[in-house]
Each structure stands twice: as structure tokens, then as C-alpha cells.
Design a protein around this motif. Structure first.
Motif, short mmCIF file in Angstrom:
data_model
loop_
_atom_site.label_atom_id
_atom_site.label_comp_id
_atom_site.label_asym_id
_atom_site.label_seq_id
_atom_site.Cartn_x
_atom_site.Cartn_y
_atom_site.Cartn_z
N LEU A 45 -8.90 -7.23 5.86
CA LEU A 45 -7.46 -7.42 5.61
C LEU A 45 -7.04 -6.23 4.74
O LEU A 45 -7.41 -6.15 3.57
CB LEU A 45 -7.21 -8.69 4.80
CG LEU A 45 -7.40 -10.04 5.48
CD1 LEU A 45 -7.98 -11.04 4.50
CD2 LEU A 45 -6.08 -10.54 6.02
N MET A 46 -6.31 -5.29 5.34
CA MET A 46 -5.98 -4.05 4.63
C MET A 46 -4.55 -4.18 4.09
O MET A 46 -3.59 -4.22 4.86
CB MET A 46 -6.09 -2.92 5.65
CG MET A 46 -5.95 -1.55 5.10
SD MET A 46 -5.79 -0.45 6.52
CE MET A 46 -6.48 1.03 5.87
N ILE A 47 -4.45 -4.25 2.78
CA ILE A 47 -3.19 -4.67 2.16
C ILE A 47 -2.53 -3.52 1.39
O ILE A 47 -3.14 -2.93 0.49
CB ILE A 47 -3.45 -5.86 1.21
CG1 ILE A 47 -4.14 -6.99 1.99
CG2 ILE A 47 -2.14 -6.34 0.57
CD1 ILE A 47 -4.53 -8.19 1.15
N GLU A 48 -1.29 -3.20 1.74
CA GLU A 48 -0.54 -2.12 1.07
C GLU A 48 0.83 -2.66 0.67
O GLU A 48 1.74 -2.76 1.49
CB GLU A 48 -0.37 -0.93 2.03
CG GLU A 48 0.42 0.21 1.40
CD GLU A 48 0.62 1.42 2.31
OE1 GLU A 48 0.34 1.33 3.52
OE2 GLU A 48 1.07 2.46 1.79
N PRO A 49 1.02 -3.01 -0.60
CA PRO A 49 2.30 -3.62 -0.99
C PRO A 49 3.46 -2.62 -1.04
O PRO A 49 4.61 -3.02 -0.85
CB PRO A 49 2.02 -4.19 -2.37
CG PRO A 49 0.77 -3.57 -2.86
CD PRO A 49 0.02 -3.02 -1.69
N THR A 50 3.20 -1.36 -1.29
CA THR A 50 4.18 -0.28 -1.54
C THR A 50 4.91 -0.47 -2.86
O THR A 50 4.89 -1.55 -3.45
CB THR A 50 5.24 -0.07 -0.42
OG1 THR A 50 6.31 -1.00 -0.61
CG2 THR A 50 4.66 -0.15 0.96
N GLU A 51 5.62 0.57 -3.27
CA GLU A 51 6.29 0.57 -4.57
C GLU A 51 7.63 -0.14 -4.56
O GLU A 51 8.21 -0.40 -5.61
CB GLU A 51 6.48 2.02 -5.05
CG GLU A 51 7.56 2.84 -4.32
CD GLU A 51 7.10 3.39 -2.98
OE1 GLU A 51 6.00 3.03 -2.52
OE2 GLU A 51 7.86 4.18 -2.39
N THR A 52 8.15 -0.45 -3.36
CA THR A 52 9.52 -0.99 -3.35
C THR A 52 9.57 -2.51 -3.51
O THR A 52 10.65 -3.09 -3.49
CB THR A 52 10.28 -0.58 -2.06
OG1 THR A 52 9.55 -1.03 -0.93
CG2 THR A 52 10.48 0.92 -1.98
N GLU A 53 8.41 -3.15 -3.68
CA GLU A 53 8.42 -4.60 -3.87
C GLU A 53 8.60 -4.96 -5.34
O GLU A 53 8.06 -4.30 -6.23
CB GLU A 53 7.11 -5.20 -3.34
CG GLU A 53 6.96 -5.09 -1.83
CD GLU A 53 8.12 -5.73 -1.07
OE1 GLU A 53 8.63 -6.78 -1.50
OE2 GLU A 53 8.52 -5.16 -0.03
N SER A 54 9.31 -6.04 -5.58
CA SER A 54 9.50 -6.52 -6.95
C SER A 54 8.28 -7.35 -7.36
O SER A 54 7.51 -7.80 -6.50
CB SER A 54 10.74 -7.39 -7.02
OG SER A 54 10.54 -8.55 -6.23
N LEU A 55 8.14 -7.57 -8.65
CA LEU A 55 7.05 -8.43 -9.14
C LEU A 55 7.15 -9.81 -8.49
O LEU A 55 6.14 -10.41 -8.12
CB LEU A 55 7.14 -8.55 -10.67
CG LEU A 55 6.06 -9.40 -11.33
CD1 LEU A 55 4.66 -8.85 -11.03
CD2 LEU A 55 6.27 -9.47 -12.84
N GLU A 56 8.39 -10.30 -8.31
CA GLU A 56 8.58 -11.63 -7.73
C GLU A 56 8.04 -11.69 -6.30
O GLU A 56 7.35 -12.64 -5.92
CB GLU A 56 10.07 -12.02 -7.71
CG GLU A 56 10.66 -12.31 -9.08
CD GLU A 56 11.07 -11.05 -9.84
OE1 GLU A 56 10.82 -9.91 -9.36
OE2 GLU A 56 11.63 -11.19 -10.95
#
Ligand SMILES: *Cc1c(COP(=O)(O)O)cnc(C)c1O
Length: 479
Positions: free
Chosen positions: A417-428
Motif C-alpha cells: 500500500l503505497m501512500i502519498e498524502p501530499t502537502e495540500t491536505e489539512s491535519l483534519e
């Protein structure tokens, strides 16, 4: 009327009113006339609008929620870019316009090229390739032609680690070169001793995805690029993962000779579903003469497109490349500024590390060697032993309102499972995704059928993925 597959069609309904003819009416020769009715749906504008808007809500998209598709950098794309790319003087230029009438477009291409060179540490660029993979092909062709020009045409091997992104061996083969796989250690990093043994008089190039597909930065990079240079080869960096190091590290400073960037990932352009992309290639001076035509040069008279030199590898795409993507990337770079770009990468790294740390107690993270870069790879191997596969976890995430991560890649991790959240996501939103992953892990122990039967909240249930691609159905099911 021809029978159509469109159930809302009814003879005589129409959704357009054509403008009054302002040229002489004429007839076309029978030879070119259509022999049968085309069978288009006859619907009103309102029906057509509802049809497409409904369809658009049936597909998951980045405007709807977090889209952690590892390696693809599905970041939010600011609307300002869309506004700028649609300015008439930019959007409505004709590809055959003379240079003097498209100075604005050429100016943007020139300045974008300058910025990309600054970001990568190189001094020449082509904006022509339409995708990352085409950029890789272009970069390898530059190296191959450089080798040939110095009488080294027998050099036909591209060295790359077995953890390479799948496009790397594919483009090497397309460029007529032979892939030589270099061993990687348990962190997917290059085995330097194996590289030293395999580099030699047949080495044309070395190709490295950096950070690698495990989201880990190559720590011996200067030693690696030197081994290749000493053997007479050149170094290619797959820079599709540049989101990890904007303003922090530059491929040109690490001993690479050429790299491509994915504007439609790092530089914020909507992508996915096969839409237009752009994979510029930046390179150092020795490769400049081999670049494709249509690089922009600046003189006292303004900007002009350069024709090919006799050494050029030739044209890869018609006209100026995918200009709409270039406008958006330029808007992104100018609105972020150099400080903002660095901050974007720093936040991308922090988000990925935060997610990894919170997910780790529930999912195995096999090659965890301290902090990751912009993404990390978890494994569902333990869950698979309980009868729930990574594919099931991916489907269950859809029920929780998230797009799935990249799964079953890289191949060196079981049930990846290759997971990339990126910088544009909020903590929420990051926390909400983690909570969903944890909830799924708990379901696997208590009510596994919820996961193996997923998805249940989506417009269509589990599809045969191979058939769905080959046999697209865009007609709304009759309710
Ligand atoms: C996305 C990606 C590519 C290919 O880019 P396309 O634009 O899809 O052709 C190549 N290498 C890496 C590491 C990537 O993430």
C-alpha cells in the motif's frame, strides 16, 4: 431516427442553437457525405448538463477528498491556475501562429524553462514531452545520441535498480537499450558494489528513481553517479518524485546529467484518467545540442522558437507541447515563489512521516529506516494471512470516502500500500484517513466480511477491473 443507447434521447429535442451563417452556403461532395445517420442523442441542454454533472460525481476526485495515490502526487490544484490558463490571449492562441504574435506564450515557456533549470540545477530544457514516460524516453535518447556522437555507439546498456518505477525499463527498451538490473538492498537503495561490477564499457546510462519507490532517498548518490561517470556513462534521474525535494536538493548537484519532471504531479495540474500531462526534460550543457526542436530562445527582438540542430533527436510532439499544462505550472511556480516551493516539499515530508508513524502500529511498514520522504509503503501481508487482501482494504477505503493508495507496487513489498498524502491536505483530512485505516484494521479482526464485500457505498459495487477498463460503460444505469 437511428436507435441510440442514450435512454433520454427523443426525436426533435435539441440543446444547441447554431449562429446565423455568415459565409456562403455550399454543399459537400457525395463522396464525403455521411451515408448513415450518426445516431447522436437528441436531448435538451439541461438534460445534457445533468447527465455530465451526474457522471462527474460518480468518480472519485481530488475536489471530493484525500487521494493518497503513491507516486502520483494527487495534490489539490488551485483554481487560480485554471483562471490564468483560460485567459483568452493564452488559451485561444493557434499552434501555427508566428512567433511575433504569441510572445506571451513563448515568454511563459521561456521563463518556466528557466525556473525548472534553477529547480533541478541544470542549464537546458525541453518542454515538449507530453508525459513523464515520454520525458524518460527523450532523456535516454539524448544520452544515446551523445554516446554515438563521440564514437561510443556500442554502449547499449542502461543500469537501474530492481526497485525502479515501471516506466524506467519500459522507456529504456523503447529507446533500443538493454536493461541491466542492479541489486538493491532491503531499503530499495542501490547496492553500490553490484553497481561497480556492472558498470563498464557497455554502460550507456544509469537511471534512478529518486526518492525511490519506497519513498527513500538514495544516500550514496555522489558515489553512485561518479562510478557511472568513471565508466563513461551518463546519469539519468527520474524526477517524477521531485515533490520530495523542491528547493532542498537538486539533481544537477548530485552528479546527474539529465532528469525529467512531471508538471502534472509536482507542479500542480489536474491529472489522472489520461488527461494531458507534461514531462519536461532538463539537462546539462553537453546534451543541449541533442534536444528536440521548439526550445524557446530570447533575443533583443523577443522570444523565438528554435528549429532543430542537425544533432537533435527530433520532434516528440506537435507544436509547443501541452501548453495548457505549461501555463498552470508557471502560475504555480510564480505564486509559490522559491520559499513557498521549499515549504511545499517540507510539508509533504512532514505529512507522510506523520501518517507513517500513526499507521505503523496497525499495518506493517517493512522497510522503515527512519524518516521517509514524501511517501511510504505499508504492507497488508499480515492481513492477507487472515483472508483479507490489500485489494479489499483499498475497496473498503472507498466506503469511508477516500481514494485508495497505490496498491501492489512496488513489487518488492508484499501486498503493498503505497501512500502519498501530499502537502495540500489539512491535519483534519489526514487524521480522518488514518482513522479510516485503523477502523479497517479493526474490522478485519472483528467483521472481515465488511472489508471483503466492500465497496457498498459507491455507485457501482466491486468491478472486474480488467473488464471495466476494456469495456467502459458511460451510460447512466436506468434507475
Ligand atoms: C508517474 C511517474 C512516472 C511516469 O509519468 P507519466 O506522466 O505517467 O508518464 C515515471 N516515474 C515515476 C517515479 C512516476 O511516479
Amino acid at each position: 431516427m437511428e436507435k441510440t443507447i442514450f435512454q433520454y434521447s427523443s426525436p426533435g429535442r435539441i440543446g444547441v442553437s447554431l449562429p446565423v451563417l455568415d459565409v456562403p452556403e455550399t454543399t459537400i461532395s457525395k463522396k464525403f457525405a455521411r451515408k448513415e445517420a450518426i445516431g447522436l442523442p437528441q436531448v435538451t441542454e439541461g438534460q445534457a448538463m445533468r447527465h455530465f454533472v451526474r457522471l462527474s460525481t460518480k468518480n472519485f476526485n481530488i475536489e471530493e477528498g484525500l487521494y493518497p495515490l503513491g507516486s502520483c502526487t494527487m495534490k489539490y490544484n488551485p483554481r487560480l491556475h485554471e483562471f490564468l490558463a483560460r485567459i483568452e490571449g493564452l488559451a485561444a492562441v493557434h499552434p501555427l501562429s508566428g512567433d511575433s504574435s504569441v510572445q506571451g506564450t513563448l515568454g511563459i515557456m521561456y521563463k518556466l524553462g528557466e525556473s525548472l533549470c534553477e529547480i533541478t540545477g541544470f542549464d537546458s530544457v525541453t518542454l515538449q514531452p507530453a508525459a513523464g514516460a515520454q520525458g524518460e524516453f527523450a532523456g535516454l535518447m539524448l544520452i544515446k545520441n551523445w554516446q554515438e556522437a563521440r564514437g561510443q555507439e556500442h554502449r547499449n546498456e542502461v543500469l537501474m535498480p530492481d526497485s525502479a518505477h515501471g516506466t524506467n525499463p519500459a522507456t529504456s527498451t523503447l529507446a533500443g537499450l538493454k536493461v541491466v538490473s542492479v541489486k538493491s538492498d532491503e531499503f530499495g537503495k542501490v547496492d553500490v558494489e553490484d553497481l561497480r561490477q556492472k558498470a563498464g564499457e557497455n554502460t550507456c546510462a544509469f537511471m534512478l528513481t529518486n526518492p525511490n519507490t519506497l519513498g527513500i532517498f538514495e544516500s550514496n548518490i555522489e558515489e553512485i553517479t561518479k562510478i557511472i561517470h568513471d565508466a563513461g556513462g551518463l546519469n539519468y534521474m527520474d524526477g517524477a518524485n521531485m515533490n520530495a525535494m523542491l528547493g532542498i536538493a537538486r539533481p544537477g548537484d548530485m552528479g546527474f546529467d539529465v532528469c525529467h519532471l512531471n508538471l502534472h504531479k509536482t507542479f500542480s495540474t489536474p491529472h489522472g484518467g489520461g488527461g494531458p500531462g507534461s514531462g519536461p526534460v532538463c539537462c546539462n550543457e553537453i546534451l543541449r545540442p541533442f534536444l528536440p526542436p521548439s526550445t524557446v530562445v530570447k533575443s533583443d527582438d523577443g522570444y523565438t522558437l528554435l528549429d532543430s540542430t542537425h544533432k537533435s533527436i527530433g520532434r516528440l510532439l506537435a507544436f509547443h507541447g501541452n501548453v495548457g499544462v505549461l501555463y498552470r505550472a508557471y502560475a504555480y511556480i510564480r505564486t509559490m515563489g522559491s520559499k513557498g516551493l521549499r515549504e511545499a516539499s517540507e510539508v509533504a515530508l512532514i505529512n507522510a512521516n506523520y501518517m507513517k508513524t500513526r499507521i505503523k502500529p496497525y499495518y506493517d511498514v517493512p522497510h522503515d529506516d527512519g524518516p521517509c520522504m514524501h511517501e511510504f509503503v505499508a504492507s497488508g501481508a499480515e492481513m492477507a494471512k487472515k483472508g483479507v487482501k490489500t485489494l479489499d482494504i483499498a475497496k473498503r477505503l472507498l466506503d469511508y470516502g477516500f481514494h485508495a493508495p497505490t496498491i501492489y507496487f512496488p513489487l518488492i513489498v508484499k501486498e503493498a500500500l503505497m501512500i502519498e498524502p501530499t502537502e495540500t491536505e489539512s491535519l483534519e483530512s489526514i487524521d480522518a484517513f488514518i482513522d479510516a485505516m485503523i477502523a479497517i484494521a479493526e474490522e478485519i479482526d472483528s467483521k472481515p466480511h465488511l472489508v471483503t464485500d466492500a465497496p457498498v457505498n459507491t455507485p457501482v459495487l466491486r468491478l472486474d477491473e480488467v473488464k471495466a477498463v476494456k469495456d467502459l460503460c458511460l451510460v447512466e444505469p436506468i434507475e
